[in-house]
Scaffold this motif. Sequence first.
Motif, PDB file in Angstrom:
ATOM      1  N   GLN A 164      -0.639  33.369  51.252  1.00  0.00           N
ATOM      2  CA  GLN A 164      -1.609  32.465  50.633  1.00  0.00           C
ATOM      3  C   GLN A 164      -0.932  31.487  49.672  1.00  0.00           C
ATOM      4  O   GLN A 164      -1.375  30.349  49.544  1.00  0.00           O
ATOM      5  N   VAL A 165       0.155  31.911  49.020  1.00  0.00           N
ATOM      6  CA  VAL A 165       0.921  30.969  48.194  1.00  0.00           C
ATOM      7  C   VAL A 165       1.437  29.841  49.075  1.00  0.00           C
ATOM      8  O   VAL A 165       1.310  28.651  48.738  1.00  0.00           O
ATOM      9  N   LEU A 166       1.991  30.198  50.232  1.00  0.00           N
ATOM     10  CA  LEU A 166       2.515  29.182  51.151  1.00  0.00           C
ATOM     11  C   LEU A 166       1.396  28.308  51.713  1.00  0.00           C
ATOM     12  O   LEU A 166       1.581  27.099  51.901  1.00  0.00           O
ATOM     13  N   GLU A 167       0.220  28.883  51.953  1.00  0.00           N
ATOM     14  CA  GLU A 167      -0.908  28.088  52.441  1.00  0.00           C
ATOM     15  C   GLU A 167      -1.357  27.071  51.393  1.00  0.00           C
ATOM     16  O   GLU A 167      -1.711  25.929  51.735  1.00  0.00           O
ATOM     17  N   ILE A 168      -1.330  27.453  50.137  1.00  0.00           N
ATOM     18  CA  ILE A 168      -1.662  26.517  49.060  1.00  0.00           C
ATOM     19  C   ILE A 168      -0.656  25.378  49.042  1.00  0.00           C
ATOM     20  O   ILE A 168      -1.034  24.202  48.966  1.00  0.00           O
ATOM     21  N   ILE A 169       0.613  25.715  49.127  1.00  0.00           N
ATOM     22  CA  ILE A 169       1.659  24.683  49.133  1.00  0.00           C
ATOM     23  C   ILE A 169       1.487  23.759  50.330  1.00  0.00           C
ATOM     24  O   ILE A 169       1.603  22.530  50.202  1.00  0.00           O
ATOM     25  N   LEU A 170       1.177  24.320  51.494  1.00  0.00           N
ATOM     26  CA  LEU A 170       0.958  23.506  52.690  1.00  0.00           C
ATOM     27  C   LEU A 170      -0.219  22.557  52.500  1.00  0.00           C
ATOM     28  O   LEU A 170      -0.132  21.364  52.793  1.00  0.00           O
ATOM     29  N   GLY A 171      -1.334  23.087  51.987  1.00  0.00           N
ATOM     30  CA  GLY A 171      -2.508  22.244  51.765  1.00  0.00           C
ATOM     31  C   GLY A 171      -2.240  21.117  50.787  1.00  0.00           C
ATOM     32  O   GLY A 171      -2.631  19.971  51.012  1.00  0.00           O
ATOM     33  N   LEU A 172      -1.543  21.441  49.707  1.00  0.00           N
ATOM     34  CA  LEU A 172      -1.208  20.413  48.720  1.00  0.00           C
ATOM     35  C   LEU A 172      -0.250  19.386  49.308  1.00  0.00           C
ATOM     36  O   LEU A 172      -0.372  18.184  49.033  1.00  0.00           O
ATOM     37  N   SER A 173       0.684  19.836  50.129  1.00  0.00           N
ATOM     38  CA  SER A 173       1.641  18.927  50.770  1.00  0.00           C
ATOM     39  C   SER A 173       0.918  17.945  51.685  1.00  0.00           C
ATOM     40  O   SER A 173       1.227  16.748  51.686  1.00  0.00           O
ATOM     41  N   GLN A 174      -0.041  18.446  52.450  1.00  0.00           N
ATOM     42  CA  GLN A 174      -0.801  17.562  53.338  1.00  0.00           C
ATOM     43  C   GLN A 174      -1.581  16.526  52.535  1.00  0.00           C
ATOM     44  O   GLN A 174      -1.678  15.365  52.936  1.00  0.00           O
ATOM     45  N   LYS A 175      -2.118  16.937  51.415  1.00  0.00           N
ATOM     46  CA  LYS A 175      -2.882  16.006  50.573  1.00  0.00           C
ATOM     47  C   LYS A 175      -1.979  14.915  50.009  1.00  0.00           C
ATOM     48  O   LYS A 175      -2.330  13.737  49.992  1.00  0.00           O
ATOM     49  N   VAL A 176      -0.790  15.308  49.547  1.00  0.00           N
ATOM     50  CA  VAL A 176       0.158  14.323  48.995  1.00  0.00           C
ATOM     51  C   VAL A 176       0.567  13.327  50.082  1.00  0.00           C
ATOM     52  O   VAL A 176       0.560  12.113  49.869  1.00  0.00           O
ATOM     53  N   HIS A 223      -8.688  29.300  42.593  1.00  0.00           N
ATOM     54  CA  HIS A 223      -8.858  27.975  41.977  1.00  0.00           C
ATOM     55  C   HIS A 223      -7.855  27.771  40.840  1.00  0.00           C
ATOM     56  O   HIS A 223      -7.154  26.750  40.789  1.00  0.00           O
ATOM     57  N   ASP A 224      -7.780  28.741  39.945  1.00  0.00           N
ATOM     58  CA  ASP A 224      -6.892  28.629  38.790  1.00  0.00           C
ATOM     59  C   ASP A 224      -5.427  28.537  39.218  1.00  0.00           C
ATOM     60  O   ASP A 224      -4.667  27.723  38.687  1.00  0.00           O
ATOM     61  N   PHE A 225      -5.045  29.371  40.177  1.00  0.00           N
ATOM     62  CA  PHE A 225      -3.652  29.366  40.635  1.00  0.00           C
ATOM     63  C   PHE A 225      -3.301  28.033  41.298  1.00  0.00           C
ATOM     64  O   PHE A 225      -2.242  27.463  41.048  1.00  0.00           O
ATOM     65  N   THR A 226      -4.208  27.535  42.131  1.00  0.00           N
ATOM     66  CA  THR A 226      -3.960  26.259  42.801  1.00  0.00           C
ATOM     67  C   THR A 226      -3.782  25.139  41.778  1.00  0.00           C
ATOM     68  O   THR A 226      -2.863  24.313  41.911  1.00  0.00           O
ATOM     69  N   LEU A 227      -4.622  25.108  40.756  1.00  0.00           N
ATOM     70  CA  LEU A 227      -4.475  24.088  39.716  1.00  0.00           C
ATOM     71  C   LEU A 227      -3.140  24.231  38.982  1.00  0.00           C
ATOM     72  O   LEU A 227      -2.515  23.226  38.633  1.00  0.00           O
ATOM     73  N   LYS A 228      -2.698  25.471  38.751  1.00  0.00           N
ATOM     74  CA  LYS A 228      -1.404  25.672  38.090  1.00  0.00           C
ATOM     75  C   LYS A 228      -0.267  25.135  38.946  1.00  0.00           C
ATOM     76  O   LYS A 228       0.673  24.516  38.428  1.00  0.00           O
ATOM     77  N   VAL A 229      -0.342  25.360  40.259  1.00  0.00           N
ATOM     78  CA  VAL A 229       0.686  24.836  41.153  1.00  0.00           C
ATOM     79  C   VAL A 229       0.720  23.317  41.075  1.00  0.00           C
ATOM     80  O   VAL A 229       1.789  22.707  40.962  1.00  0.00           O
ATOM     81  N   VAL A 230      -0.454  22.693  41.097  1.00  0.00           N
ATOM     82  CA  VAL A 230      -0.527  21.226  41.035  1.00  0.00           C
ATOM     83  C   VAL A 230      -0.030  20.716  39.689  1.00  0.00           C
ATOM     84  O   VAL A 230       0.852  19.853  39.630  1.00  0.00           O
ATOM     85  N   ARG A 231      -0.585  21.229  38.630  1.00  0.00           N
ATOM     86  CA  ARG A 231      -0.284  20.709  37.288  1.00  0.00           C
ATOM     87  C   ARG A 231       1.162  20.970  36.854  1.00  0.00           C
ATOM     88  O   ARG A 231       1.718  20.196  36.075  1.00  0.00           O
ATOM     89  N   ASN A 232       1.740  22.061  37.359  1.00  0.00           N
ATOM     90  CA  ASN A 232       3.114  22.402  36.980  1.00  0.00           C
ATOM     91  C   ASN A 232       4.116  22.061  38.068  1.00  0.00           C
ATOM     92  O   ASN A 232       5.262  22.517  38.028  1.00  0.00           O
ATOM     93  N   ARG A 233       3.663  21.263  39.038  1.00  0.00           N
ATOM     94  CA  ARG A 233       4.522  20.801  40.131  1.00  0.00           C
ATOM     95  C   ARG A 233       5.275  21.946  40.798  1.00  0.00           C
ATOM     96  O   ARG A 233       6.470  21.865  41.058  1.00  0.00           O
ATOM     97  N   GLY A 234       4.542  23.011  41.062  1.00  0.00           N
ATOM     98  CA  GLY A 234       5.107  24.144  41.778  1.00  0.00           C
ATOM     99  C   GLY A 234       5.755  25.204  40.915  1.00  0.00           C
ATOM    100  O   GLY A 234       6.104  26.271  41.404  1.00  0.00           O
ATOM    101  N   HIS A 235       5.927  24.914  39.645  1.00  0.00           N
ATOM    102  CA  HIS A 235       6.582  25.872  38.750  1.00  0.00           C
ATOM    103  C   HIS A 235       5.528  26.794  38.136  1.00  0.00           C
ATOM    104  O   HIS A 235       4.901  26.447  37.143  1.00  0.00           O
ATOM    105  N   VAL A 236       5.335  27.951  38.768  1.00  0.00           N
ATOM    106  CA  VAL A 236       4.404  28.938  38.235  1.00  0.00           C
ATOM    107  C   VAL A 236       5.204  30.119  37.697  1.00  0.00           C
ATOM    108  O   VAL A 236       6.328  30.364  38.117  1.00  0.00           O
TER     109      VAL A 236
END
Length: 87
Positions: A70-82, A40-53
């Motif tokens: 799993q990092v790539l899966e998070i990016i994929l999920g966020l991309s689909q949402k956008v 949860h925390d990592f996913t929010l960091k990816v979103v809030r920092n626009r991928g810059h972790v």
Amino acid sequence: CHYCVPAHTAIAGMMKVDASLSEALRNRTAMPTEKLQVLHDFTLKVVRNRGHVTSDDLNTFYEAGYGERQVLEIILGLSQKVISNYT
């Protein structure tokens, strides 16, 4: 939003997602396990920092038992949402 949260909660219920997980997300409380909290925390960091972790963010994520996949899966999920929100 007032539509998305109930809709996604209902979908999660149909998929037999543990209700405590949905409740924690909806109420912004701690996740049921430390590993899920790290996700949860990592996913929010990816979103809030626009991928810059940071390296520390990645190391914490990896130390919890996740990997590069799993990092790539998070990016994929966020991309689909956008894409769905923008279209």
